[in-house]
Design an enzyme around this catalytic site. Structure first.
Site, mmCIF file in Angstrom:
data_model
loop_
_atom_site.group_PDB
_atom_site.id
_atom_site.type_symbol
_atom_site.label_atom_id
_atom_site.label_comp_id
_atom_site.label_asym_id
_atom_site.label_seq_id
_atom_site.Cartn_x
_atom_site.Cartn_y
_atom_site.Cartn_z
ATOM 1 N N ASP A 100 0.834 -1.210 0.000
ATOM 2 C CA ASP A 100 0.000 0.000 0.000
ATOM 3 C C ASP A 100 0.865 1.255 0.000
ATOM 4 O O ASP A 100 2.083 1.190 0.157
ATOM 5 C CB ASP A 100 -0.968 -0.006 1.198
ATOM 6 C CG ASP A 100 -0.290 -0.311 2.525
ATOM 7 O OD1 ASP A 100 0.949 -0.319 2.577
ATOM 8 O OD2 ASP A 100 -1.000 -0.537 3.524
ATOM 9 N N ASN A 147 -7.461 -2.364 14.391
ATOM 10 C CA ASN A 147 -8.876 -2.617 14.072
ATOM 11 C C ASN A 147 -9.030 -3.813 13.129
ATOM 12 O O ASN A 147 -10.101 -4.026 12.571
ATOM 13 C CB ASN A 147 -9.527 -1.366 13.444
ATOM 14 C CG ASN A 147 -8.881 -0.983 12.115
ATOM 15 O OD1 ASN A 147 -7.937 -1.634 11.659
ATOM 16 N ND2 ASN A 147 -9.377 0.060 11.495
ATOM 17 N N HIS A 160 -7.311 -4.282 10.259
ATOM 18 C CA HIS A 160 -7.063 -4.045 8.829
ATOM 19 C C HIS A 160 -5.768 -4.715 8.370
ATOM 20 O O HIS A 160 -4.836 -4.913 9.150
ATOM 21 C CB HIS A 160 -7.106 -2.555 8.466
ATOM 22 C CG HIS A 160 -5.932 -1.716 8.860
ATOM 23 N ND1 HIS A 160 -6.059 -0.539 9.559
ATOM 24 C CD2 HIS A 160 -4.611 -1.848 8.630
ATOM 25 C CE1 HIS A 160 -4.870 0.000 9.730
ATOM 26 N NE2 HIS A 160 -3.966 -0.772 9.186
ATOM 27 N N GLU A 195 -9.733 -1.523 5.311
ATOM 28 C CA GLU A 195 -10.330 -1.190 6.600
ATOM 29 C C GLU A 195 -11.619 -1.991 6.820
ATOM 30 O O GLU A 195 -12.189 -2.530 5.868
ATOM 31 C CB GLU A 195 -10.667 0.303 6.627
ATOM 32 C CG GLU A 195 -9.453 1.225 6.456
ATOM 33 C CD GLU A 195 -8.634 1.378 7.730
ATOM 34 O OE1 GLU A 195 -8.694 0.511 8.631
ATOM 35 O OE2 GLU A 195 -7.913 2.400 7.826
HETATM 36 C C1 GLP Z 1 -0.682 0.767 8.558
HETATM 37 C C2 GLP Z 1 -0.385 -0.026 7.269
HETATM 38 C C3 GLP Z 1 -0.509 -1.516 7.474
HETATM 39 C C4 GLP Z 1 0.181 -1.913 8.748
HETATM 40 C C5 GLP Z 1 -0.544 -1.301 9.917
HETATM 41 C C6 GLP Z 1 0.065 -1.648 11.262
HETATM 42 O O1 GLP Z 1 -1.874 1.452 8.568
HETATM 43 N N1 GLP Z 1 -1.160 0.371 6.167
HETATM 44 O O2 GLP Z 1 0.015 -2.182 6.339
HETATM 45 O O3 GLP Z 1 0.189 -3.325 8.873
HETATM 46 O O4 GLP Z 1 -0.613 0.096 9.783
HETATM 47 O O5 GLP Z 1 1.163 -0.846 11.535
HETATM 48 P P1 GLP Z 1 2.155 -1.052 12.730
HETATM 49 O O6 GLP Z 1 3.008 -2.218 12.341
HETATM 50 O O7 GLP Z 1 2.944 0.222 12.782
HETATM 51 O O8 GLP Z 1 1.365 -1.314 13.944
#
Ligand code: GLP
Length: 245
Positions: free
Chosen positions: A67, A136, A138, A143
């Site tokens: 992404d 959440n 995702h 989402e």
């Molecule tokens: C972001 C990304 C995800 C990622 C998530 C968790 O929003 N788009 O791909 O897995 O957050 O992030 P973190 O590893 O910093 O908790």
């Protein structure tokens, strides 16, 4: 689904890097799906270390990032492109033309999504997709919703994701509201999946994703239907699992 519970973040990161390194050695031309966020940072550090000790080459590897934010200027320190070069690509021998990241500044975002899916299929599909997890539930920027998006698409960030990601920006107003993300269908088409999660903040989402009903309201729950998923957790992230431990 194979679930591995490690003691802490350090061990989770080492196991994730070892898993990836083994697959690269088995197939030096592997096609990878790569995540960003705090969770995979330790894995990337381990991979860079393996590369520096001449134990691992990425020369044949093709990568597709999961992404990207829409609308951050090129080179912005919070773009996922910047993150990937700073934390991984510029420290290893992956070839520039094998790196793919959605372009969040494209003038035609719909076309960018179509082209991204085409590039993945032209590369023969993704062998291993590595995923982090939003608190959440995702994955990528898919989402909670009332359906599972099929392909790469433009999407709005959830309010809770904007708040969670605000820690990387000077203020919450600077967090982009839109992103390009592979869809749930794009993720489910990957031949293997490695899901990583660490910390108490992920425990509820991990419990629900791995043991709860499969629902687009908790997008990661769809992974229960994938035939080849490995999950590497630290003890905190695993703390709300019941049946599987
Ligand atoms: C972001 C990304 C995800 C990622 C998530 C968790 O929003 N788009 O791909 O897995 O957050 O992030 P973190 O590893 O910093 O908790």
């Amino acid at each position: 689904m194979k679930i591995i519970v490690s003691a802490d973040y350090i061990e989770m990161s080492r196991l994730a890097a070892a898993h990836l390194a083994r697959l690269i050695r088995e197939n030096p031309k592997i096609v990878l799906g790569l995540p960003t966020g705090s969770t995979p940072l330790g894995m990337y550090r381990n991979l860079v270390e393996m590369h520096k000790q001449s134990k691992l080459s990425f020369k044949g590897v093709t990568s597709f990032n999961l992404d990207e934010y829409i609308g951050l200027r090129p080179g912005h320190k919070n773009s996922y492109r910047y993150y990937m070069y700073e934390n991984f690509f510029k420290h290893v021998d992956i070839l520039e033309h094998n790196i793919n990241i959605p372009d969040g500044n494209s003038e035609d975002l719909e076309q960018e999504c179509i082209d991204y899916e085409k590039k993945i299929s032209d590369a023969g599909g993704i062998d291993l997709m590595i995923l982090g997890l939003g608190s959440n539930g995702h994955i990528g920027f898919n989402e909670p919703a009332d359906h599972f998006p099929v392909a790469t698409h433009v999407t709005e960030l959830d309010e809770s994701t904007i708040q969670a990601n605000a820690r990387f920006f000077d203020s919450i107003d600077q967090v982009p509201r839109l992103s390009i993300t592979m869809g749930i269908g794009s993720i489910m088409r990957c031949r293997q999946i490695l899901l990583l999660a660490s910390g108490k903040a992920k425990a509820r989402a991990i419990g629900a994703a791995l043991e709860g009903p499969v629902t687009p309201k908790l997008p990661a729950s769809i992974l229960q239907f994938h035939p080849d998923v490995t999950v590497i957790l630290d003890a905190d992230a695993a703390s709300q699992l019941t049946r599987l431990l």
